[in-house]
Design a protein around this motif. Structure first.
Motif: not given
Length: 219
Positions: A38-40, A57-58, A64-65, A102-103
């Motif tokens: 993951l890169v921001l 998806d994660s 989004r959150l 996520a669960r």
């Protein structure tokens, strides 16, 4: 792990290096079923070399959150460089919205490792399992070793790619200047000034102006 480290440095592109890093996580870290980097960019998330759709998806969920473990590891240079989450259902305080959703995606446990060198943070290597409690202290140590090698290989591959691009750009600019010098009887300085002026007036990068001249013979 030593063999993997040597293998990383033989990859012929940044993309190939990142894919090898993700694949190595599933091969070498006990409990890891899926992995990605993951890169921001500000608050925007980019997923690199995911081994499974779950990783994408994660990451999208965290973007989004605006919350999540991988998001936190990659976002703050002063944050935790290693994060091991045994059971997401127990993380309602830190990431209430992410933990629940996520669960539902099928994430049971996860680990995140900051990819960093002395000069910069490169992103986060994230490992996933569908089962709670899948990652042990041994898994964390293996992941940390992998992340350390991965950061060096990632940085090296990116630097090499940037150098290759710079050499290619310089060659293209030189070729374009030669075309202008021959067609318009200009000196080297005058030809470069034509390129620079056109780039500024049209708001086009210098290397793109040079490429167009090489292809078309004129701006």
């Amino acid at each position: 792990m030593a063999s993997m480290a040597r293998d990383l440095l033989t990859q012929d592109s940044v993309a190939a290096t990142l894919e090898r890093i993700s694949a190595s996580a599933t091969e070498l870290v006990d409990g890891c079923e899926a992995s990605g980097i993951l890169v921001l960019h500000g608050r925007k998330v980019k997923t690199l070399a995911p081994t499974h759709q779950l990783v994408i998806d994660s990451d999208r969920l965290q973007e989004r959150l605006g919350e999540g473990p991988c998001f936190d590891v990659a976002h703050s240079p002063h944050g935790d460089r290693v994060l091991r989450i045994a059971d997401l259902t127990a993380e309602q305080d830190r990431w209430p919205a992410y933990a629940r959703q996520a669960r539902e995606l099928g994430v049971g446990s996860m680990m995140g490792f900051l990819l960093f060198t002395e000069d910069e943070n490169l992103g986060a290597l994230n490992l996933y399992s569908s089962e709670p409690g899948a990652f042990t202290a041994t898994s964390e140590m293996a992941g940390l070793l992998l992340a350390s090698h991965a950061a060096v290989a990632f940085s090296s591959a990116r630097t090499h790619a940037q150098m290759e691009e710079a050499v290619a750009t310089r060659h293209t600019i030189g070729e374009a200047m030669g075309i202008l010098m021959g067609a318009r009887h200009l000196t080297e300085d005058q030809a470069f000034d034509v390129l620079r002026r056109y780039s500024q007036e049209k708001n086009i990068k210098l290397r793109e102006v040079a490429r167009l001249i090489c292809e078309q013979g004129t701006p």
